[in-house]
Scaffold this motif. Structure first.
Motif, PDB file in Angstrom:
ATOM      1  N   ASP A   1     -20.312 -21.397  13.338  1.00 63.05           N
ATOM      2  CA  ASP A   1     -21.097 -22.058  14.385  1.00 63.05           C
ATOM      3  C   ASP A   1     -20.298 -23.049  15.223  1.00 63.05           C
ATOM      4  OD1 ASP A   1     -23.844 -21.005  13.608  1.00 63.05           O
ATOM      5  OD2 ASP A   1     -23.120 -21.833  11.727  1.00 63.05           O
TER       6      ASP A   1
ATOM      7  N   LYS B   1     -15.446 -16.397  16.174  1.00 59.82           N
ATOM      8  CA  LYS B   1     -16.621 -15.933  16.910  1.00 59.82           C
ATOM      9  C   LYS B   1     -17.223 -14.713  16.220  1.00 59.82           C
ATOM     10  CE  LYS B   1     -18.102 -14.805  21.622  1.00 59.82           C
ATOM     11  NZ  LYS B   1     -18.845 -13.568  21.325  1.00 59.82           N
TER      12      LYS B   1
ATOM     13  N   GLU C   1     -19.083 -15.480  13.199  1.00 60.28           N
ATOM     14  CA  GLU C   1     -20.282 -16.260  13.484  1.00 60.28           C
ATOM     15  C   GLU C   1     -20.229 -17.676  12.912  1.00 60.28           C
ATOM     16  OE1 GLU C   1     -24.080 -14.115  13.371  1.00 60.28           O
ATOM     17  OE2 GLU C   1     -22.927 -12.334  12.816  1.00 60.28           O
TER      18      GLU C   1
ATOM     19  N   ALA D   1     -26.565 -20.844  18.127  1.00 58.33           N
ATOM     20  CA  ALA D   1     -25.585 -20.553  19.173  1.00 58.33           C
ATOM     21  C   ALA D   1     -24.256 -21.150  18.728  1.00 58.33           C
ATOM     22  CB  ALA D   1     -26.020 -21.182  20.488  1.00 58.33           C
ATOM     23  N   GLN D   2     -23.157 -20.471  19.017  1.00 59.28           N
ATOM     24  CA  GLN D   2     -21.858 -21.009  18.637  1.00 59.28           C
ATOM     25  C   GLN D   2     -21.483 -22.165  19.558  1.00 59.28           C
ATOM     26  OE1 GLN D   2     -19.981 -17.026  18.413  1.00 59.28           O
ATOM     27  NE2 GLN D   2     -19.323 -17.620  16.381  1.00 59.28           N
TER      28      GLN D   2
ATOM     29  N   GLN E   1     -29.174 -15.190  13.980  1.00 59.97           N
ATOM     30  CA  GLN E   1     -29.489 -15.172  15.405  1.00 59.97           C
ATOM     31  C   GLN E   1     -30.031 -16.523  15.890  1.00 59.97           C
ATOM     32  OE1 GLN E   1     -32.212 -11.868  15.543  1.00 59.97           O
ATOM     33  NE2 GLN E   1     -30.610 -10.377  15.969  1.00 59.97           N
TER      34      GLN E   1
ATOM     35  N   LYS F   1     -28.482 -30.141  27.897  1.00 57.75           N
ATOM     36  CA  LYS F   1     -27.890 -29.618  26.672  1.00 57.75           C
ATOM     37  C   LYS F   1     -27.658 -30.770  25.701  1.00 57.75           C
ATOM     38  CE  LYS F   1     -23.513 -28.401  26.661  1.00 57.75           C
ATOM     39  NZ  LYS F   1     -22.251 -27.629  26.807  1.00 57.75           N
TER      40      LYS F   1
END
Length: 248
Positions: free
Chosen positions: A232, A227, A230, A21-22, A18, A97
């Protein structure tokens, strides 16, 4: 007792998963019609460039024969990046970002690193919100500490690292073919390959490292699969296709 241990391990892996973030990754970005800008204008998180050194200058190319005196690292990436950072008051993006810059050293890695090390040391303040990862012809793990701490290194699944060297590993990468046969991305990924990749992802997330798999297809099904797994860094050569997939 055994159940409690299993629950703790599962919870740690879940928390590790968790934490990331991808990220959208522009693979071989220099082959785009507008290197840097095409991916940047679409808000990509990560940009990749292959580097060669010739006559003490850094060039962006996939092969030595493709070196062009007009396609230098400085003109295609370095100057545009610094201009964006200046315009955005210290950030690569206006929304603050962070940007990942993956530099794949095709040969003569130590010579290229010497040039990059000198370059980055003079712009430490400018690069506070840029993650620089060195891949390709990298130094040995025990030599990582010789280079500016702004630079991290691309880990390999079968390489052993000391605790100190592992701190400089920013991500762990592998070829898709390490997990199974060639996959065109037009039908479901074979279950065995899926589970092999899943184990790779979970093992590295549990250690707090992001993962990247190169050699994946440019299809929506491939993006969906990565996705779900998971992974990355979701890499592509078709920037619009991946951006539209994410937006939908």
């Amino acid at each position: 007792m055994e159940k409690n241990i299993r629950f703790i391990i599962f919870s740690l892996v879940l928390l590790a998963n968790q934490a990331f973030a991808q990220l959208l990754h522009s693979h071989n970005d220099y082959e785009q019609k507008e290197p840097f800008y095409a991916a940047y204008n679409l808000g990509f998180d990560s940009i990749e460039a292959d580097l060669y050194i010739k006559n003490d200058k850094l060039y962006v190319a996939h092969d030595w024969k493709d070196i062009n005196r007009k396609r230098t690292f400085k003109s295609l990436y370095w100057k545009p990046l610094l201009a964006k950072i200046k315009a955005n008051k210290g950030y690569a993006y206006a929304n603050k970002k962070e940007l990942y810059l993956l530099l794949d050293l095709k040969k003569d890695g130590k010579q290229i690193l010497a040039v990059l090390d000198k370059l980055f040391r003079h712009h430490r303040k400018d690069l506070k919100h840029v993650h620089i990862t060195i891949s390709g012809d990298m130094p040995k793990p025990e030599e990582f500490e010789q280079y500016d701490k702004l630079m991290f290194f691309d880990g390999r699944r079968n390489t052993e690292y000391s605790d100190k060297a592992y701190e400089r590993v920013d991500m762990v990468s592998a070829s898709f073919l390490d997990f199974g046969k060639y996959w065109p991305g037009k039908q479901q990924l074979p279950e065995e390959t899926y589970q092999n990749i899943r184990a790779f992802v979970m093992a590295n997330h549990a250690k707090g490292k992001r993962v990247r798999i190169w050699g994946t297809p440019n299809t929506t099904l491939a993006f969906e699969t990565l996705k779900k797994l998971e992974v990355d860094f979701i890499g592509t050569d078709d920037l619009e296709l991946l951006k539209n997939f994410v937006d939908k």
